[in-house]
Every structure is written in structure tokens, then in C-alpha cells.
Design a protein around this motif. Structure first.
Motif, PDB file in Angstrom:
ATOM      1  N   ARG A   1       0.828  -1.210   0.000  1.00 16.61           N
ATOM      2  CA  ARG A   1       0.000   0.000   0.000  1.00 16.61           C
ATOM      3  C   ARG A   1       0.864   1.262   0.000  1.00 16.61           C
ATOM      4  NH1 ARG A   1      -1.754   3.930   2.854  1.00 16.61           N
ATOM      5  NH2 ARG A   1      -0.497   3.336   4.657  1.00 16.61           N
ATOM      6  N   GLN A   2       1.899   1.252   0.822  1.00 15.06           N
ATOM      7  CA  GLN A   2       2.750   2.434   0.922  1.00 15.06           C
ATOM      8  C   GLN A   2       3.574   2.650  -0.340  1.00 15.06           C
ATOM      9  OE1 GLN A   2       4.813   3.357   4.533  1.00 15.06           O
ATOM     10  NE2 GLN A   2       3.430   2.162   5.805  1.00 15.06           N
ATOM     11  N   LEU A   3       4.100   1.556  -0.906  1.00 17.03           N
ATOM     12  CA  LEU A   3       4.864   1.685  -2.149  1.00 17.03           C
ATOM     13  C   LEU A   3       3.991   2.214  -3.282  1.00 17.03           C
ATOM     14  CD1 LEU A   3       6.965  -1.633  -2.114  1.00 17.03           C
ATOM     15  CD2 LEU A   3       7.844   0.689  -1.818  1.00 17.03           C
ATOM     16  N   GLU A   4       2.770   1.694  -3.390  1.00 17.60           N
ATOM     17  CA  GLU A   4       1.881   2.080  -4.490  1.00 17.60           C
ATOM     18  C   GLU A   4       1.319   3.486  -4.327  1.00 17.60           C
ATOM     19  OE1 GLU A   4      -1.093  -0.925  -4.736  1.00 17.60           O
ATOM     20  OE2 GLU A   4       0.296  -2.474  -5.436  1.00 17.60           O
ATOM     21  N   SER A   5       1.281   3.997  -3.098  1.00 17.12           N
ATOM     22  CA  SER A   5       0.724   5.336  -2.870  1.00 17.12           C
ATOM     23  C   SER A   5       1.794   6.422  -2.778  1.00 17.12           C
ATOM     24  CB  SER A   5      -0.110   5.336  -1.578  1.00 17.12           C
ATOM     25  OG  SER A   5       0.703   5.022  -0.453  1.00 17.12           O
ATOM     26  N   ASP A   6       3.074   6.036  -2.865  1.00 17.52           N
ATOM     27  CA  ASP A   6       4.169   7.005  -2.747  1.00 17.52           C
ATOM     28  C   ASP A   6       4.349   7.764  -4.062  1.00 17.52           C
ATOM     29  OD1 ASP A   6       6.403   8.479  -2.189  1.00 17.52           O
ATOM     30  OD2 ASP A   6       7.649   6.790  -1.544  1.00 17.52           O
ATOM     31  N   ARG A   7       4.069   9.052  -4.015  1.00 18.34           N
ATOM     32  CA  ARG A   7       4.246   9.902  -5.200  1.00 18.34           C
ATOM     33  C   ARG A   7       5.163  11.074  -4.888  1.00 18.34           C
ATOM     34  NH1 ARG A   7      -0.322   7.230  -5.775  1.00 18.34           N
ATOM     35  NH2 ARG A   7      -1.036   6.673  -7.872  1.00 18.34           N
ATOM     36  N   SER A   8       6.144  10.815  -4.042  1.00 17.49           N
ATOM     37  CA  SER A   8       7.079  11.861  -3.635  1.00 17.49           C
ATOM     38  C   SER A   8       8.124  12.165  -4.699  1.00 17.49           C
ATOM     39  CB  SER A   8       7.787  11.447  -2.333  1.00 17.49           C
ATOM     40  OG  SER A   8       8.496  10.219  -2.526  1.00 17.49           O
ATOM     41  N   ASP A   9       8.183  11.343  -5.742  1.00 19.50           N
ATOM     42  CA  ASP A   9       9.186  11.511  -6.801  1.00 19.50           C
ATOM     43  C   ASP A   9       8.530  11.214  -8.144  1.00 19.50           C
ATOM     44  OD1 ASP A   9      11.514  10.287  -8.619  1.00 19.50           O
ATOM     45  OD2 ASP A   9      12.460  11.545  -7.095  1.00 19.50           O
ATOM     46  N   PRO A  10       8.968  11.886  -9.230  1.00 18.31           N
ATOM     47  CA  PRO A  10       8.383  11.615 -10.555  1.00 18.31           C
ATOM     48  C   PRO A  10       8.547  10.165 -11.015  1.00 18.31           C
ATOM     49  CG  PRO A  10       9.642  13.660 -10.591  1.00 18.31           C
ATOM     50  CD  PRO A  10       9.904  13.022  -9.267  1.00 18.31           C
ATOM     51  N   ASN A  11       9.560   9.448 -10.489  1.00 17.61           N
ATOM     52  CA  ASN A  11       9.800   8.059 -10.887  1.00 17.61           C
ATOM     53  C   ASN A  11       8.987   7.058 -10.069  1.00 17.61           C
ATOM     54  OD1 ASN A  11      12.069   8.489 -12.869  1.00 17.61           O
ATOM     55  ND2 ASN A  11      12.970   9.446 -11.066  1.00 17.61           N
ATOM     56  N   LEU A  12       8.168   7.547  -9.174  1.00 17.16           N
ATOM     57  CA  LEU A  12       7.303   6.705  -8.343  1.00 17.16           C
ATOM     58  C   LEU A  12       5.857   6.959  -8.718  1.00 17.16           C
ATOM     59  CD1 LEU A  12       9.050   7.316  -4.889  1.00 17.16           C
ATOM     60  CD2 LEU A  12       9.348   5.352  -6.405  1.00 17.16           C
ATOM     61  N   PRO A  13       4.934   6.061  -8.375  1.00 13.81           N
ATOM     62  CA  PRO A  13       5.107   4.783  -7.684  1.00 13.81           C
ATOM     63  C   PRO A  13       5.532   3.687  -8.657  1.00 13.81           C
ATOM     64  CG  PRO A  13       2.806   5.120  -8.156  1.00 13.81           C
ATOM     65  CD  PRO A  13       3.513   6.362  -8.637  1.00 13.81           C
TER      66      PRO A  13
ATOM     67  N   GLU B   1      18.279   7.822 -11.129  1.00 11.81           N
ATOM     68  CA  GLU B   1      17.237   8.586 -10.444  1.00 11.81           C
ATOM     69  C   GLU B   1      16.108   7.657  -9.973  1.00 11.81           C
ATOM     70  OE1 GLU B   1      18.339   9.192 -13.472  1.00 11.81           O
ATOM     71  OE2 GLU B   1      19.515  11.039 -13.228  1.00 11.81           O
ATOM     72  N   THR B   2      15.746   6.698 -10.820  1.00 14.21           N
ATOM     73  CA  THR B   2      14.708   5.737 -10.445  1.00 14.21           C
ATOM     74  C   THR B   2      15.181   4.819  -9.327  1.00 14.21           C
ATOM     75  OG1 THR B   2      13.940   5.766 -12.750  1.00 14.21           O
ATOM     76  CG2 THR B   2      13.130   3.984 -11.343  1.00 14.21           C
ATOM     77  N   VAL B   3      16.428   4.371  -9.418  1.00 12.36           N
ATOM     78  CA  VAL B   3      17.000   3.500  -8.388  1.00 12.36           C
ATOM     79  C   VAL B   3      16.991   4.202  -7.028  1.00 12.36           C
ATOM     80  CG1 VAL B   3      19.128   2.381  -7.608  1.00 12.36           C
ATOM     81  CG2 VAL B   3      18.416   2.168  -9.994  1.00 12.36           C
ATOM     82  N   ASP B   4      17.448   5.456  -7.015  1.00  8.38           N
ATOM     83  CA  ASP B   4      17.481   6.213  -5.753  1.00  8.38           C
ATOM     84  C   ASP B   4      16.080   6.385  -5.169  1.00  8.38           C
ATOM     85  OD1 ASP B   4      20.221   6.481  -5.960  1.00  8.38           O
ATOM     86  OD2 ASP B   4      20.132   8.443  -6.927  1.00  8.38           O
ATOM     87  N   ALA B   5      15.116   6.734  -6.035  1.00  3.54           N
ATOM     88  CA  ALA B   5      13.740   6.951  -5.567  1.00  3.54           C
ATOM     89  C   ALA B   5      13.123   5.653  -5.065  1.00  3.54           C
ATOM     90  CB  ALA B   5      12.900   7.540  -6.694  1.00  3.54           C
ATOM     91  N   ALA B   6      13.367   4.543  -5.781  1.00  9.50           N
ATOM     92  CA  ALA B   6      12.795   3.241  -5.399  1.00  9.50           C
ATOM     93  C   ALA B   6      13.316   2.793  -4.042  1.00  9.50           C
ATOM     94  CB  ALA B   6      13.108   2.201  -6.467  1.00  9.50           C
ATOM     95  N   LEU B   7      14.616   2.908  -3.828  1.00 11.20           N
ATOM     96  CA  LEU B   7      15.199   2.477  -2.562  1.00 11.20           C
ATOM     97  C   LEU B   7      14.761   3.378  -1.411  1.00 11.20           C
ATOM     98  CD1 LEU B   7      18.762   1.483  -3.769  1.00 11.20           C
ATOM     99  CD2 LEU B   7      17.066  -0.031  -2.767  1.00 11.20           C
ATOM    100  N   ALA B   8      14.671   4.685  -1.674  1.00  8.45           N
ATOM    101  CA  ALA B   8      14.203   5.607  -0.633  1.00  8.45           C
ATOM    102  C   ALA B   8      12.770   5.277  -0.228  1.00  8.45           C
ATOM    103  CB  ALA B   8      14.305   7.046  -1.135  1.00  8.45           C
ATOM    104  N   SER B   9      11.927   4.969  -1.217  1.00 10.18           N
ATOM    105  CA  SER B   9      10.537   4.612  -0.944  1.00 10.18           C
ATOM    106  C   SER B   9      10.460   3.308  -0.151  1.00 10.18           C
ATOM    107  CB  SER B   9       9.771   4.477  -2.258  1.00 10.18           C
ATOM    108  OG  SER B   9       8.428   4.117  -2.029  1.00 10.18           O
TER     109      SER B   9
END
Length: 371
Positions: free
Chosen positions: A86-98, A172-180
Motif C-alpha cells: 500500500r505504501q509503495l503504491e501510494s508514494d508519489r514523492s518523486d516523478p519516478n514513483l510509484p 534517479e529511479t533507483v534512488d527513488a525506489a530504494l528511498a521509498s
């Protein structure tokens, strides 16, 4: 003086461009093959039409093995896995997410729950009681083999994963994914009575792990090589100044190589680090040949430094240029003839490091000796 100014300006530009180089060389597929290879073409098609191949796996690892108890089928694991998704799918803190999609064994249990309730979607949520979840897990495995669920759990259903698929594997995607993933793990808690939440594995995490090693140890390796060369040159020439003079062109060539890589769009990865370290060995050879000849000519020319440098460049300098040119001509065809992009990139980088080292040895080293 003009040459010195030009060298200093090039050195400043090279250092700046080196600071801009990206660690890692991500592509869709593998960097060992050309972009239009069958494998990379197929990978791009999969990424375009399906969730893709760029996965991040969060592992729910059982603390102890229990033959009579499936940890995956416990309310706590289902709760944590569902909350992570739920948290991964709702995270929109970065353009490369969710992520494009997520998956865990809990998804299969929910679908089975719905299926046994006539397909009504309102029955997808699982009753949080141990009996209901155990029944849903048993129903999911009924008439099936544990190997069919090997992408989300081990064969004994002690350990499981929460998988997330991302659109690409750019840094950029790798950094955002791991942070999420780390943020979600912190929110649900990493340590539970029966299991631990381990972040992370998969393509995304593996790429970051390699990049971290390159970033951390690249300068350490070059530093160790420099220290080794410095003491060996000091011992050979009985002079700290000679050792210092030899290292200046070699290190300047490394900065110029990485600046060239940045301009060419080649990232700093494990393969490039090898070439950078090899460059020190190649460059120091040329420097030793020329500096030794300058020392000999200085004595032969009755300590006339101008004549000594001129004689050294027109003899040993000429040999250095011929040697480097022959090596360049031998390695350059790698880029045009190799079906492996890895070999082609190595060819380009080796040509660049040899050419840069040759020029700097013939220009910068005599310049340093003169001043």
C-alpha cells in the motif's frame, strides 16, 4: 609558460567534468551487449508492455525454521506485506514513483478468498484472524505445487517477498525506489516476533550495490596505486621530487579520461574503474622511460637542461610515440569489429587512456622538469 597555462586550464576543466560523471551505466537489458541486440530489444519490449524486468524485492525473512508452521500464512506477515504494498503504491514523492505493480503471496490469498465467495470483489480483503488467513493460504496451494509460488515465497513458506516493478533502472529511479522502500520498511517496522523485513534485493538493489562499491572504492584503489608507485619511484630514483613528477601526468590523465567518459555519456562502472587503474600503469611506464633518459642526457650534456630535454624527446620521446601509436592502432578496431559492447567500450577507453598518457608524458613531464 603558454603550455603551462593551457595544461592548467585543461586540468581544471577535467576535474570539473569528472565531478559531474555518473556512477553506473544503466541500460534496458545488459551493458555487455549493443543497444540493438536481440536480448536488449526483447527487454525493451517487455518493459514497454508489461510491468518489466526492473524489480525491487523486499524480503520477509523468518527468524527460525518451523516444519509444522508456515510463517508466510500468519496474520502478521499478511498485514506487513499488505501495508508495504500500500505504501509503495501510494508514494508519489518523486516523478519516478510509484512502481508499476507490486506482488506478494497475500495477493494470491485475497484472490482465492474472492474466488470462493462467488467472485465478489468485496470478499478480497482477508479476515485478520489466524484461522481465516491459514485457510486462505491452504486454499491457494490446493491442487498446486509450491514451486509455482517460488517468485513470492520459498518452498517451505518460511520466507517471502514483496516485489515492486519500476519503469527503468536509471540512477534517479533507483534512488527513488530504494528511498521509498526504506521509508515503507521504517513505517511497518523491520523487526517482528517471527520475521525480519530485509531491504532489499532484485535488479534495482543489485545495481545500487555495485554502484556503491564503485563509488566507495574507486578513489581508494587509485590512492593505493599512487602510494605504491610513489614509494617505488622514490626508491628507484632516490628522489621524492622525481616520484612526484612522475605522478602528476598520470593522475591528470585519469581526470581527463573520466572527463572524456562524461562527454561521451559513458558512466563510471566496474569496467571503467579497471581501465582507470590500468592507465596508471601505462602512464607511469612512459614517464619512467622519458625521465630516466632526461637524467642520463643531463649528465651527458654537461648539465644543460634545455639540451637534455631536447635530446630525450627526439630519441626516447620518439620511441614512446611510436609504441603508443602501434598499441592504439591495434586496439582501435575493437570498437568496430566487436559484437560485445563491453569489448567495444574497453577498446575506446584503452585508446583514450593511452593517447592521453602519451601526450601528457611528452608534454607535461618535460614541462615539470624544466620548471
Amino acid at each position: 609558460r603558454v603550455t603551462a597555462v593551457v595544461v592548467i586550464v585543461l586540468a581544471v576543466i577535467s576535474v570539473y567534468l569528472t565531478s559531474q560523471i555518473k556512477v553506473g551505466n544503466p541500460v534496458e537489458g545488459t551493458n555487455l551487449l549493443w543497444n540493438d541486440s536481440e536480448f536488449n530489444t526483447g527487454t525493451r519490449a517487455i518493459n514497454a508492455h508489461f510491468p518489466g524486468t526492473n524489480t525491487l524485492e523486499i524480503v520477509l525473512e523468518a527468524k527460525s525454521r518451523k516444519n509444522d508452521h508456515r510463517v508466510v500464512n500468519t496474520p502478521e506477515v499478511v498485514k506487513v506485506a499488505t501495508e508495504l504494498q500500500r505504501q509503495l503504491e501510494s508514494d508519489r514523492s518523486d516523478p519516478n514513483l510509484p512502481p508499476r505493480a507490486t506482488l506478494s503471496f497475500s495477493d494470491y490469498m485475497r484472490d482465492i478468498n474472492r474466488l470462493f465467495a462467488g467472485g465478489n470483489p468485496k470478499w478480497m480483503p482477508l479476515d485478520p484472524t489466524a484461522e481465516a488467513i491459514s485457510a486462505a493460504g491452504f486454499a491457494a496451494l490446493m491442487g498446486s505445487n509450491a514451486i509455482n509460488f517460488s517468485h513470492v515465497a520459498d518452498f517451505e513458506f518460511q520466507n517471502s517477498t514483496v516485489s515492486a516493478w519500476f519503469r527503468d533502472n536509471k540512477q534517479e529511479t533507483v534512488d527513488a525506489a530504494l528511498a521509498s522502500a526504506f521509508a515503507a520498511g521504517k513505517n511497518v517496522g523491520l523487526d517482528h516476533p517471527e520475521f525480519k523485513v530485509r531491504i532489499a534485493t532484485g535488479v534495482i538493489a543489485l545495481q545500487q550495490a555495485m554502484n556503491n562499491v564503485v563509488h566507495k572504492y574507486h578513489w581508494w584503489i587509485l590512492g593505493c596505486v599512487n602510494i605504491g608507485v610513489f614509494f617505488l619511484a622514490w626508491y628507484a630514483y632516490r628522489s621524492v621530487v622525481a616520484a612526484f613528477l612522475l605522478l602528476v601526468p598520470v593522475n591528470l590523465s585519469n581526470f581527463m579520461l573520466m572527463a572524456s567518459m562524461h562527454v561521451l555519456g559513458i558512466g563510471l562502472d566496474i569496467n571503467a574503474v579497471i581501465v582507470a587503474v590500468m592507465g596508471v600503469g601505462v602512464g607511469i611506464d612512459y614517464g619512467i622511460y622519458l625521465l630516466s633518459r632526461i637524467c642520463e642526457e643531463y649528465v651527458a650534456q654537461e648539465q644543460d637542461l634545455k639540451k637534455a630535454i631536447f635530446a630525450s624527446l627526439t630519441t626516447t620521446g620518439k620511441a614512446i610515440m611510436f609504441t603508443a601509436s602501434i598499441m592504439l592502432l591495434a586496439i582501435m578496431p575493437w570498437y568496430f569489429l566487436s559484437d560485445l559492447k563491453f569489448m567495444a567500450d574497453m577498446g575506446v577507453l584503452l585508446v583514450a587512456i593511452m593517447l592521453i598518457n602519451m601526450v601528457l608524458s611528452l608534454v607535461v613531464l618535460p614541462l615539470l622538469v624544466w620548471f
